[in-house]
Design a protein around this motif. Structure first.
Motif, mmCIF file in Angstrom:
data_model
loop_
_atom_site.group_PDB
_atom_site.id
_atom_site.type_symbol
_atom_site.label_atom_id
_atom_site.label_comp_id
_atom_site.label_asym_id
_atom_site.label_seq_id
_atom_site.Cartn_x
_atom_site.Cartn_y
_atom_site.Cartn_z
ATOM 1 N N VAL A 69 73.439 -122.919 82.573
ATOM 2 C CA VAL A 69 72.857 -121.585 82.420
ATOM 3 C C VAL A 69 73.984 -120.572 82.241
ATOM 4 O O VAL A 69 74.943 -120.545 83.013
ATOM 5 C CB VAL A 69 72.004 -121.196 83.643
ATOM 6 N N PHE A 70 73.854 -119.747 81.213
ATOM 7 C CA PHE A 70 74.745 -118.612 81.003
ATOM 8 C C PHE A 70 74.056 -117.371 81.555
ATOM 9 O O PHE A 70 73.006 -116.963 81.054
ATOM 10 C CB PHE A 70 75.058 -118.431 79.520
ATOM 11 N N LEU A 71 74.655 -116.802 82.571
ATOM 12 C CA LEU A 71 74.046 -115.673 83.272
ATOM 13 C C LEU A 71 74.999 -114.479 83.162
ATOM 14 O O LEU A 71 75.888 -114.282 83.981
ATOM 15 C CB LEU A 71 73.799 -116.048 84.730
ATOM 16 N N ASP A 72 74.795 -113.699 82.115
ATOM 17 C CA ASP A 72 75.680 -112.585 81.790
ATOM 18 C C ASP A 72 74.833 -111.340 81.553
ATOM 19 O O ASP A 72 74.696 -110.876 80.427
ATOM 20 C CB ASP A 72 76.492 -112.962 80.549
ATOM 21 N N PRO A 73 74.242 -110.780 82.614
ATOM 22 C CA PRO A 73 73.310 -109.666 82.439
ATOM 23 C C PRO A 73 74.025 -108.359 82.129
ATOM 24 O O PRO A 73 75.247 -108.247 82.338
ATOM 25 C CB PRO A 73 72.610 -109.584 83.797
ATOM 26 N N LEU B 26 70.689 -106.443 88.048
ATOM 27 C CA LEU B 26 69.866 -107.567 87.602
ATOM 28 C C LEU B 26 70.353 -108.915 88.107
ATOM 29 O O LEU B 26 69.587 -109.879 88.162
ATOM 30 C CB LEU B 26 69.828 -107.601 86.064
ATOM 31 N N LEU B 27 71.610 -108.983 88.479
ATOM 32 C CA LEU B 27 72.227 -110.279 88.751
ATOM 33 C C LEU B 27 71.595 -110.997 89.944
ATOM 34 O O LEU B 27 71.262 -112.178 89.869
ATOM 35 C CB LEU B 27 73.719 -110.092 88.978
ATOM 36 N N ILE C 289 76.328 -123.129 86.387
ATOM 37 C CA ILE C 289 75.909 -121.746 86.127
ATOM 38 C C ILE C 289 77.145 -120.901 85.865
ATOM 39 O O ILE C 289 78.037 -120.794 86.714
ATOM 40 C CB ILE C 289 75.130 -121.151 87.325
ATOM 41 N N TYR C 290 77.209 -120.324 84.658
ATOM 42 C CA TYR C 290 78.259 -119.368 84.345
ATOM 43 C C TYR C 290 77.744 -117.979 84.674
ATOM 44 O O TYR C 290 76.657 -117.580 84.252
ATOM 45 C CB TYR C 290 78.653 -119.430 82.867
ATOM 46 N N LEU C 291 78.541 -117.227 85.430
ATOM 47 C CA LEU C 291 78.114 -115.924 85.919
ATOM 48 C C LEU C 291 79.176 -114.881 85.589
ATOM 49 O O LEU C 291 80.361 -115.114 85.821
ATOM 50 C CB LEU C 291 77.879 -116.009 87.431
ATOM 51 N N GLU C 292 78.751 -113.747 85.050
ATOM 52 C CA GLU C 292 79.676 -112.669 84.708
ATOM 53 C C GLU C 292 79.164 -111.355 85.290
ATOM 54 O O GLU C 292 77.968 -111.070 85.244
ATOM 55 C CB GLU C 292 79.805 -112.549 83.191
ATOM 56 N N THR D 70 79.609 -105.174 93.909
ATOM 57 C CA THR D 70 79.620 -106.042 95.089
ATOM 58 C C THR D 70 79.111 -107.420 94.688
ATOM 59 O O THR D 70 78.054 -107.529 94.065
ATOM 60 C CB THR D 70 78.724 -105.467 96.187
ATOM 61 N N PRO D 71 79.834 -108.485 95.018
ATOM 62 C CA PRO D 71 79.353 -109.822 94.661
ATOM 63 C C PRO D 71 77.966 -110.078 95.249
ATOM 64 O O PRO D 71 77.712 -109.753 96.415
ATOM 65 C CB PRO D 71 80.395 -110.754 95.286
ATOM 66 N N PRO D 72 77.057 -110.646 94.464
ATOM 67 C CA PRO D 72 75.712 -110.899 94.980
ATOM 68 C C PRO D 72 75.716 -112.029 95.998
ATOM 69 O O PRO D 72 76.609 -112.876 96.016
ATOM 70 C CB PRO D 72 74.937 -111.305 93.717
#
Length: 205
Positions: A132-136, A142-143, A162-165, A171-173
């Motif tokens: 999953v590419f998770l780059d909102p 939204l993250l 999961i790639y997260l940007e 603040t980190p979720p």
């Protein structure tokens, strides 16, 4: 290299465009048009090259989700590197149309483009993805919701990556306990990470 963002997008502006470049794989070097969308923010080839160096051993034959697709830079790169199937979620109509046109230019039938809001789509019937590419879009909070919906809704296969940007100042979720950090890097004002979804019997790769 611009990459439009799903839920950040305003209306597309016809008559203007940029390009997204595929950096490796079967379509290496191909440049594809990108619809000019209000709220565009850049993603450099350097960052994308780092991401796909991380993912190189894992992409072939995977089922991928590009959740905030925009220009499709990440999803198209995965397709070029022989992902078996890619689903791209994009809210902006013009951007979604351009994604479909680019897939037609490439002659690929291994991807689908769904024109809808990403968070709303995640509340529907789930199917598991391997990557999953998770780059909102930035600064829209939204993250956290996206991460929770992915985990709780059954969208992640066992051992999924999961790639997260996110923006550096955010603040980190609070991520699901099953997500284990594999890679962590920063470029300018952007932080990006790769996570493995672990189960009790799995060890980090």
């Amino acid at each position: 290299m611009p990459r439009a963002k799903n839920s950040r997008n305003g209306p597309s502006r016809p008559g203007k465009s940029g390009f997204v470049r595929i950096i490796s794989g079967q379509w290496r070097g191909r440049k594809l048009p990108v619809r000019d969308v209000e709220g565009l923010r850049p993603t450099t080839d350097r960052v994308k090259e780092t991401i796909f160096n991380w993912l190189a051993p894992h992409i072939r034959d995977t089922r991928c989700l590009d959740l905030f697709a925009g220009s499709g830079g990440l999803g198209l790169e995965a397709l070029s590197r022989y992902a078996s199937q890619v689903t791209m979620i994009e809210r902006d109509r013009g951007a979604a149309q351009q994604l479909r046109a680019n897939l037609a230019l490439l002659g690929s039938s291994a991807a689908e483009v769904i024109e809808t809001d990403a968070l709303s789509w995640l509340q529907g019937p789930a199917r598991p993805f391997d990557l999953v590419f998770l780059d909102p879009p930035f600064r829209q909070e939204l993250l956290l919701s996206a991460c929770q919906l992915l985990e709780q809704g059954g969208w992640l296969a066992e051992g999924a990556l999961i790639y997260l940007e996110r923006e550096k100042e955010a603040t980190p979720p609070a991520l699901p306990a099953t997500w284990h950090l594999l890679k962590d890097k920063q470029a300018g004002q952007v932080c990006y990470q790769l996570y493995l979804r672990e189960t009790a019997h799995e060890a980090p790769v």
